[in-house]
Design a protein around this motif. Sequence first.
Motif, mmCIF file in Angstrom:
data_model
loop_
_atom_site.group_PDB
_atom_site.id
_atom_site.type_symbol
_atom_site.label_atom_id
_atom_site.label_comp_id
_atom_site.label_asym_id
_atom_site.label_seq_id
_atom_site.Cartn_x
_atom_site.Cartn_y
_atom_site.Cartn_z
ATOM 1 N N ASP A 5 52.656 36.981 -46.280
ATOM 2 C CA ASP A 5 52.811 38.079 -47.229
ATOM 3 C C ASP A 5 53.859 37.659 -48.254
ATOM 4 N N GLU A 6 53.398 37.057 -49.337
ATOM 5 C CA GLU A 6 54.295 36.535 -50.370
ATOM 6 C C GLU A 6 55.140 37.644 -50.993
ATOM 7 N N PHE A 7 54.542 38.801 -51.225
ATOM 8 C CA PHE A 7 55.254 39.898 -51.871
ATOM 9 C C PHE A 7 56.422 40.368 -51.008
ATOM 10 N N ALA A 8 56.171 40.598 -49.704
ATOM 11 C CA ALA A 8 57.236 41.073 -48.819
ATOM 12 C C ALA A 8 58.355 40.046 -48.701
ATOM 13 N N ALA A 9 58.007 38.755 -48.651
ATOM 14 C CA ALA A 9 59.027 37.709 -48.567
ATOM 15 C C ALA A 9 59.898 37.696 -49.823
ATOM 16 N N LYS A 10 59.280 37.833 -50.984
ATOM 17 C CA LYS A 10 60.045 37.861 -52.228
ATOM 18 C C LYS A 10 60.938 39.093 -52.296
ATOM 19 N N MET A 11 60.451 40.227 -51.851
ATOM 20 C CA MET A 11 61.258 41.438 -51.862
ATOM 21 C C MET A 11 62.491 41.298 -50.974
ATOM 22 N N ILE A 34 34.965 32.971 -42.623
ATOM 23 C CA ILE A 34 36.330 32.595 -42.254
ATOM 24 C C ILE A 34 37.141 32.546 -43.545
ATOM 25 N N ILE A 35 38.246 33.270 -43.574
ATOM 26 C CA ILE A 35 39.141 33.206 -44.739
ATOM 27 C C ILE A 35 40.299 32.286 -44.390
ATOM 28 N N LEU A 36 40.483 31.227 -45.153
ATOM 29 C CA LEU A 36 41.602 30.325 -44.910
ATOM 30 C C LEU A 36 42.901 30.994 -45.340
ATOM 31 N N MET A 37 43.925 30.849 -44.485
ATOM 32 C CA MET A 37 45.196 31.523 -44.738
ATOM 33 C C MET A 37 46.281 30.496 -45.067
ATOM 34 N N ALA A 38 47.542 30.886 -44.932
ATOM 35 C CA ALA A 38 48.641 30.068 -45.446
ATOM 36 C C ALA A 38 48.686 28.662 -44.842
ATOM 37 N N ASP A 39 48.328 28.522 -43.582
ATOM 38 C CA ASP A 39 48.344 27.209 -42.924
ATOM 39 C C ASP A 39 46.957 26.571 -42.888
ATOM 40 N N GLY A 40 46.042 27.054 -43.717
ATOM 41 C CA GLY A 40 44.690 26.506 -43.733
ATOM 42 C C GLY A 40 44.670 25.035 -44.129
ATOM 43 N N VAL A 93 46.582 38.441 -55.819
ATOM 44 C CA VAL A 93 47.316 39.698 -55.727
ATOM 45 C C VAL A 93 47.006 40.443 -54.436
ATOM 46 N N ASP A 94 45.875 40.151 -53.793
ATOM 47 C CA ASP A 94 45.486 40.833 -52.554
ATOM 48 C C ASP A 94 45.712 40.002 -51.297
ATOM 49 N N LEU A 95 46.303 38.816 -51.425
ATOM 50 C CA LEU A 95 46.549 37.992 -50.239
ATOM 51 C C LEU A 95 47.558 38.661 -49.301
ATOM 52 N N SER A 96 48.547 39.349 -49.861
ATOM 53 C CA SER A 96 49.513 40.056 -49.020
ATOM 54 C C SER A 96 48.829 41.173 -48.233
ATOM 55 N N LYS A 97 47.986 41.931 -48.912
ATOM 56 C CA LYS A 97 47.242 43.011 -48.255
ATOM 57 C C LYS A 97 46.345 42.452 -47.146
ATOM 58 N N LEU A 98 45.661 41.353 -47.454
ATOM 59 C CA LEU A 98 44.798 40.706 -46.460
ATOM 60 C C LEU A 98 45.610 40.244 -45.254
ATOM 61 N N SER A 99 46.752 39.609 -45.507
ATOM 62 C CA SER A 99 47.562 39.052 -44.427
ATOM 63 C C SER A 99 48.046 40.119 -43.456
ATOM 64 N N GLN A 100 48.263 41.336 -43.946
ATOM 65 C CA GLN A 100 48.803 42.399 -43.102
ATOM 66 C C GLN A 100 47.719 43.178 -42.358
ATOM 67 N N LEU A 101 46.467 42.711 -42.437
ATOM 68 C CA LEU A 101 45.410 43.323 -41.637
ATOM 69 C C LEU A 101 45.680 43.092 -40.154
ATOM 70 N N ARG A 102 45.397 44.101 -39.356
ATOM 71 C CA ARG A 102 45.513 43.955 -37.901
ATOM 72 C C ARG A 102 44.139 43.656 -37.321
ATOM 73 N N PRO A 103 44.052 42.891 -36.225
ATOM 74 C CA PRO A 103 42.748 42.627 -35.609
ATOM 75 C C PRO A 103 41.997 43.922 -35.328
ATOM 76 N N GLY A 104 40.744 43.961 -35.738
ATOM 77 C CA GLY A 104 39.923 45.144 -35.529
ATOM 78 C C GLY A 104 40.017 46.185 -36.621
ATOM 79 N N GLN A 105 40.946 46.029 -37.554
ATOM 80 C CA GLN A 105 41.092 46.998 -38.646
ATOM 81 C C GLN A 105 39.991 46.776 -39.676
#
Length: 323
Positions: free
Chosen positions: A34-40, A248-254, A269-281
């Motif tokens: 979550d790039e946005f949260a890290a920057k904040m 399969i969506i490749l993530m930060a360590d892809g 702009v939506d990578l942070s939103k995607l990253s914070q998805l919980r399994p099954g959500q």
Amino acid sequence: MTIEIIEEGLHTTIQDQGRLGYQSYGFSVSGPMDEFAAKMANILVNNDIDEAVIEMSFIGPTIKFHQHAIIAITGGNMSANLNDKPIPLAQPFQVKKNDILQFRTVKTGGFGYMAIKGGLDIPEILGSQSTVVRAEVEGVLRGKLAVGDTISFSHSYNTENQLHWGITPALFKYIEQTAKVIRYIEGPQYDWFESDTLAQTEWTASTRSNRMGYRLEGTPIKKRKDQQLLTEATTFGSIQVPPNGQPIILMADGQPTGGYPKIGQVARVDLSKLSQLRPGQPFRFQKITVDEAITLLQCRERLIRTIQRFCQEKWGGIKLWQE
């Protein structure tokens, strides 16, 4: 000046903004999910926006401070407690020598972040302080943080000022959204598939998802063209479609390259939103144009600069001393 891991979390690592320029040698970019949260978190303690932070996944660690520090915590709510008293998200906070900071199971999202004022004092590997994935290295960048690991930070700060200010929690509402929409642009092999399936299906991320990739579950995407793809470059947010049709969506360590065709690319702009998805959500995809993706990113960058100016003005009135 160090902090010590006295109870390890599920997957706690150190991340700056990533290892750029080494994908051709087989290294992942890494960096925060979550790039946005890290920057904040960095902005709240008046750090350089790209300083390394501690990223915590789902279950946070317990940390002992061996010197005074000023910290900020953002991202998913991990019920942070300092000496058994809850501390707030999204505001700077004074920590004293020998204080114990404990995180628990995340209540919202999947990733939380902690920044320390002055930054971390750890070596860079290939120009980055991000944890090195799948490489044999020594030290705290070797992999997830474990009990007994110590992390040095650059300066010990103390202040008598009351740090009862922060940024609005509304900035992180994307973490708590129950029905998320993830925007994407067409990938290079978009026309190989019955692409309507991607936008019309309600998807969930499986429990096998991690920092390398999110495996999705939903209606399989069928191919229009039975073609083979040579391995080509990939990036954070590449939406690959393997033979079973489950993306399969490749993530930060892809991995830097991949042989599965790519139906789309998640807008940055939506990578942070995607990253914070919980399994099954559940979530859905929405296709946008490249121009729209750029405009959305520019709007977010303006927001980040506005918040940064606000926090810098706050710090301008605070008396600090180093120990």
